[in-house]
Design an enzyme around this catalytic site. Sequence first.
Site, short mmCIF file in Angstrom:
data_model
loop_
_atom_site.label_atom_id
_atom_site.label_comp_id
_atom_site.label_asym_id
_atom_site.label_seq_id
_atom_site.Cartn_x
_atom_site.Cartn_y
_atom_site.Cartn_z
N HIS A 34 0.94 -1.43 -0.13
CA HIS A 34 -0.44 0.07 0.09
C HIS A 34 1.22 0.51 0.61
O HIS A 34 1.84 1.13 0.82
CB HIS A 34 -1.51 0.62 1.37
CG HIS A 34 -1.58 0.87 0.86
ND1 HIS A 34 -1.53 2.24 2.47
CD2 HIS A 34 -2.82 1.49 0.08
CE1 HIS A 34 -2.75 2.67 1.74
NE2 HIS A 34 -3.50 2.96 0.57
N HIS A 59 -8.09 7.58 -4.79
CA HIS A 59 -8.93 6.28 -4.82
C HIS A 59 -10.11 6.17 -6.16
O HIS A 59 -10.76 5.26 -6.25
CB HIS A 59 -9.75 5.93 -3.42
CG HIS A 59 -8.66 5.86 -1.94
ND1 HIS A 59 -8.35 6.87 -1.35
CD2 HIS A 59 -7.28 4.41 -2.26
CE1 HIS A 59 -7.41 5.91 -0.49
NE2 HIS A 59 -6.75 4.88 -0.88
N CYS A 180 -8.56 19.58 23.28
CA CYS A 180 -8.32 19.52 24.91
C CYS A 180 -7.58 18.86 25.74
O CYS A 180 -6.68 18.60 25.70
CB CYS A 180 -9.39 17.67 25.06
SG CYS A 180 -10.43 16.92 26.51
N TYR A 316 -11.80 21.04 34.89
CA TYR A 316 -10.82 22.23 33.78
C TYR A 316 -9.60 22.52 34.71
O TYR A 316 -9.90 23.94 34.16
CB TYR A 316 -11.83 22.62 32.70
CG TYR A 316 -12.51 21.72 31.28
CD1 TYR A 316 -11.56 20.58 30.90
CD2 TYR A 316 -13.47 21.76 31.47
CE1 TYR A 316 -11.94 19.44 29.83
CE2 TYR A 316 -13.99 20.43 30.43
CZ TYR A 316 -13.67 19.55 29.86
OH TYR A 316 -13.79 18.21 29.11
#
Length: 458
Positions: A34, A59, A180, A316
């Site tokens: 590949h 593709h 995050c 947080y």
Amino acid sequence: YTRAEVAQHRTPSDRVWVTHGTDVFDVTDFVELHPGGPDKILLAAGGALEPFWALYAVHSQPHVLELLREYKVGELSPEEAAPPPGDTQDPFAGDPPRHPALRVNSLKPFNAEPPPELLTQSFLTPNELFFTRNHLPVPSVEPGSYRLRVEVPGGRSLSLSLAELRRRFPRHEVTATLQCAGNRRSEMSRVRPVKGLSWDIGAISTARWAGARLRDVLLAAGLGEQGSEWHVCFEGLDEDASGTRYGASIPLERAMSPQAEVILAYEMNGQELPRDHGFPLRVVVPGVVGARSVKWLRSVAVSPAESPSHWQQNDYKGFCPSVDWDTVDFRAAPAIQELPVQSAITEPRPGAAVPAGEITVRGYAWSGGGREVIRVDVSLDGGRTWREAELCPRPERGRAWAWALWELRAPAAAGARLELVCKAVDRSYNGQPEGVEGIWNLRGVLSNAWHRVPVTVT
């Protein structure tokens, strides 16, 4: 074959099967051939090729499909059952479909990250691969009836439809990375247990956002001079069973700064916002922890106090490593806003066997507050000696709200066991700590120690 039978073939030892349309293919012998490397094609193992093929235009070329046909081994059974209908009692039943490449950390609410093999394939993260951080079920919003409420001191307010937001305010674009606070939390949990989703290195992504400047909207609502200690509070349309909605806030000073480029975004990478990323409108606060970029925006309010939301007041936040759940006082720490400098290795993956000759190490680096990454240092021997990586050219100038992608090529001898390490330096010469122990905290946030990846050379 049934899809369940195809799903049993996910590794070279079990044979690698995939589907395309109703055809089934055994691509085991093609894995090493590949062009994108074996790791990429193995992401689709045991399932459908279409979601992965759609990521790369090559593709769609006829010769690729002709090549695939050489590996056909059968077809899906005509009686393949349709997926069962959703549970109407499940508050998450209305969530949108997701890309199968995402690595799921929780299903309800949905939280997932792109595999590292795809994370740095392009400067902008494709929308379907952008990491997803949801706290509550994804709301279903009718764009035609949507209204955003904006409230400023003095009893003044503004109600805006999407069409009005687009028409009345100049469209502003900003390329920004969102991360995050829990990115790389899994490394902290290996030191001591922490509470939170076990994010690897993929709770970070980059997009080109477009929308109205928050500053312009607040001025249109009648905002006058306020003290520097005021805040802008955001509330989303997502809610739990009790009606509690997600909320967060940022300092008013940042919201009103033209240089900060805070926007109310309705586009992501040239498309309308996907549902998982805030459709029809979200806040994007460049350079600041992703928790403040509230999605599915319901209201904006200028206030003398921070958002009263649980996620602003009792989450947080970072603490001393000695603080535990019996002694923590969330009032004693400020809410996270700008994040520290960060970097990680995306290729090769931990435990990989790489061919002798020349090893290629790739990754990302980013720092909060728009501080540009000026250097990434890479070690092949656990940090004893260092080489400077090459930073990929940035597609645009201006504040460095977006990450830097980097690459290092170095000789590698057969039989060697390497410990790859990376660390970044930003424009203010902030660096990363060597180890996790000194920055460990009970919520596992702000994890930015040197990233380490062991590999062997074959």
